[in-house]
Design a protein around this motif. Structure first.
Motif, PDB file in Angstrom:
ATOM      1  N   ALA A  45      16.128  38.827 -25.389  1.00  0.00           N
ATOM      2  CA  ALA A  45      15.423  40.026 -25.070  1.00  0.00           C
ATOM      3  C   ALA A  45      16.582  41.180 -25.123  1.00  0.00           C
ATOM      4  O   ALA A  45      16.151  42.399 -25.353  1.00  0.00           O
ATOM      5  CB  ALA A  45      14.868  40.151 -23.375  1.00  0.00           C
ATOM      6  N   ILE A  46      17.744  40.888 -24.828  1.00  0.00           N
ATOM      7  CA  ILE A  46      18.774  42.135 -25.022  1.00  0.00           C
ATOM      8  C   ILE A  46      18.982  42.395 -26.767  1.00  0.00           C
ATOM      9  O   ILE A  46      19.044  43.429 -26.758  1.00  0.00           O
ATOM     10  CB  ILE A  46      20.046  41.348 -24.544  1.00  0.00           C
ATOM     11  N   THR A  47      19.007  41.357 -27.526  1.00  0.00           N
ATOM     12  CA  THR A  47      18.858  41.742 -28.841  1.00  0.00           C
ATOM     13  C   THR A  47      18.139  42.485 -29.121  1.00  0.00           C
ATOM     14  O   THR A  47      17.969  43.708 -30.133  1.00  0.00           O
ATOM     15  CB  THR A  47      18.849  40.409 -29.478  1.00  0.00           C
ATOM     16  N   LEU A  48      16.578  42.376 -28.803  1.00  0.00           N
ATOM     17  CA  LEU A  48      15.415  43.022 -29.266  1.00  0.00           C
ATOM     18  C   LEU A  48      15.434  44.561 -28.638  1.00  0.00           C
ATOM     19  O   LEU A  48      15.182  45.317 -29.511  1.00  0.00           O
ATOM     20  CB  LEU A  48      14.210  42.177 -28.639  1.00  0.00           C
ATOM     21  N   LEU A  49      16.027  44.505 -27.346  1.00  0.00           N
ATOM     22  CA  LEU A  49      16.272  45.788 -26.767  1.00  0.00           C
ATOM     23  C   LEU A  49      17.178  46.890 -27.586  1.00  0.00           C
ATOM     24  O   LEU A  49      16.742  47.834 -27.904  1.00  0.00           O
ATOM     25  CB  LEU A  49      16.576  45.615 -25.298  1.00  0.00           C
ATOM     26  N   ALA A  50      18.315  46.348 -27.904  1.00  0.00           N
ATOM     27  CA  ALA A  50      19.068  46.908 -28.740  1.00  0.00           C
ATOM     28  C   ALA A  50      18.614  47.298 -29.950  1.00  0.00           C
ATOM     29  O   ALA A  50      18.802  48.376 -30.777  1.00  0.00           O
ATOM     30  CB  ALA A  50      20.612  46.168 -28.952  1.00  0.00           C
ATOM     31  N   THR A  51      17.709  46.326 -30.530  1.00  0.00           N
ATOM     32  CA  THR A  51      17.079  46.643 -31.803  1.00  0.00           C
ATOM     33  C   THR A  51      16.314  47.754 -31.690  1.00  0.00           C
ATOM     34  O   THR A  51      16.026  48.738 -32.653  1.00  0.00           O
ATOM     35  CB  THR A  51      16.594  45.452 -32.448  1.00  0.00           C
ATOM     36  N   ILE A  52      15.349  47.669 -30.890  1.00  0.00           N
ATOM     37  CA  ILE A  52      14.262  48.611 -30.594  1.00  0.00           C
ATOM     38  C   ILE A  52      14.978  50.104 -30.361  1.00  0.00           C
ATOM     39  O   ILE A  52      14.499  51.147 -30.994  1.00  0.00           O
ATOM     40  CB  ILE A  52      13.373  48.309 -29.617  1.00  0.00           C
ATOM     41  N   ILE A  53      15.820  50.138 -29.753  1.00  0.00           N
ATOM     42  CA  ILE A  53      16.402  51.359 -29.287  1.00  0.00           C
ATOM     43  C   ILE A  53      16.992  52.084 -30.665  1.00  0.00           C
ATOM     44  O   ILE A  53      16.945  53.032 -30.871  1.00  0.00           O
ATOM     45  CB  ILE A  53      17.655  51.140 -28.408  1.00  0.00           C
ATOM     46  N   THR A  54      17.804  51.104 -31.589  1.00  0.00           N
ATOM     47  CA  THR A  54      18.410  51.615 -32.888  1.00  0.00           C
ATOM     48  C   THR A  54      17.416  52.004 -33.876  1.00  0.00           C
ATOM     49  O   THR A  54      17.374  52.949 -34.441  1.00  0.00           O
ATOM     50  CB  THR A  54      19.264  50.607 -33.415  1.00  0.00           C
ATOM     51  N   THR A  55      16.043  51.144 -33.877  1.00  0.00           N
ATOM     52  CA  THR A  55      15.040  51.419 -34.746  1.00  0.00           C
ATOM     53  C   THR A  55      14.333  52.777 -34.411  1.00  0.00           C
ATOM     54  O   THR A  55      13.599  53.549 -35.230  1.00  0.00           O
ATOM     55  CB  THR A  55      14.217  50.408 -34.923  1.00  0.00           C
ATOM     56  N   THR A  56      14.359  53.144 -33.071  1.00  0.00           N
ATOM     57  CA  THR A  56      13.880  54.232 -32.583  1.00  0.00           C
ATOM     58  C   THR A  56      14.490  55.639 -32.977  1.00  0.00           C
ATOM     59  O   THR A  56      15.833  55.726 -32.666  1.00  0.00           O
ATOM     60  CB  THR A  56      13.360  54.460 -30.968  1.00  0.00           C
ATOM     61  N   PRO A  57      13.966  56.597 -33.978  1.00  0.00           N
ATOM     62  CA  PRO A  57      14.710  57.820 -34.324  1.00  0.00           C
ATOM     63  C   PRO A  57      15.321  58.371 -33.112  1.00  0.00           C
ATOM     64  O   PRO A  57      14.700  58.800 -32.548  1.00  0.00           O
ATOM     65  CB  PRO A  57      13.921  58.402 -35.115  1.00  0.00           C
TER      66      PRO A  57
END
Length: 170
Positions: free
Chosen positions: A114-126
């Motif tokens: 969940a933490i990894t996906l959260l960090a990935t989503i934040i980074t993928t969102t411009p």
């Protein structure tokens, strides 16, 4: 006491069933064929690659709420589209004056996926980048291109992303 991952554990032939299916489907889509040779290759790839990479990627995550996961996927995709437009307006408008900010987001989840996906989503969102996952302080540090209220942005990240991830992964 949490169980430790045995590095000698090969995970078995179905260590990551979702990854196995994904690899097989992607292979068939890339080959644009369901000929017997391609089906066999898809099955072999789907079985062998996850088995070989099991020690690197760890145990499979077992999502619990598939309906929430589906809705969450659409929320994330929508946010990425909206953020692309917002960032384009900021970049293309010479009169814009963005207010960059560092936003600490306290984490309620301890689930590594969940933490990894959260960090990935934040980074993928411009317009946002997750810079540090701080385990010691239980937070993720986010840099925002334009942020008037860091507390409000942290609350929005928790509500839109972390809460559904906690429901999906427990």
């Amino acid at each position: 006491m949490t169980p430790r991952h045995d590095p000698r554990d090969d995970g078995g032939w179905f260590a990551h069933p979702a990854l196995s299916v994904l690899l097989a489907v992607v292979w068939l889509l890339l080959r644009q064929s369901v000929a017997p040779a391609d089906l066999i290759a898809a099955v072999v790839l789907g079985l062998v690659v996850p088995r070989l990479t099991h020690r690197f990627i760890g145990p499979a995550a077992n999502p619990r709420a598939l309906g929430t996961a589906l809705r969450f996927t659409f929320v994330v995709l929508w946010d990425i589209v909206v953020s692309n437009v917002t960032v384009a307006r900021i970049v293309l408008n010479p009169a814009s004056a963005p207010k960059p900010a560092w936003v600490p987001v306290p984490l309620d989840t301890q689930h590594p996926t969940a933490i990894t996906l959260l960090a990935t989503i934040i980074t993928t969102t411009p317009g946002t980048v997750s810079c540090v996952v701080d385990d010691a302080h239980g937070q993720i540090l986010v840099h925002a291109l334009d942020c008037d209220d860091p507390a409000e942005m942290a609350a929005q990240i928790k509500q839109r992303y972390e809460r559904p991830l906690m429901e999906i992964f427990g």
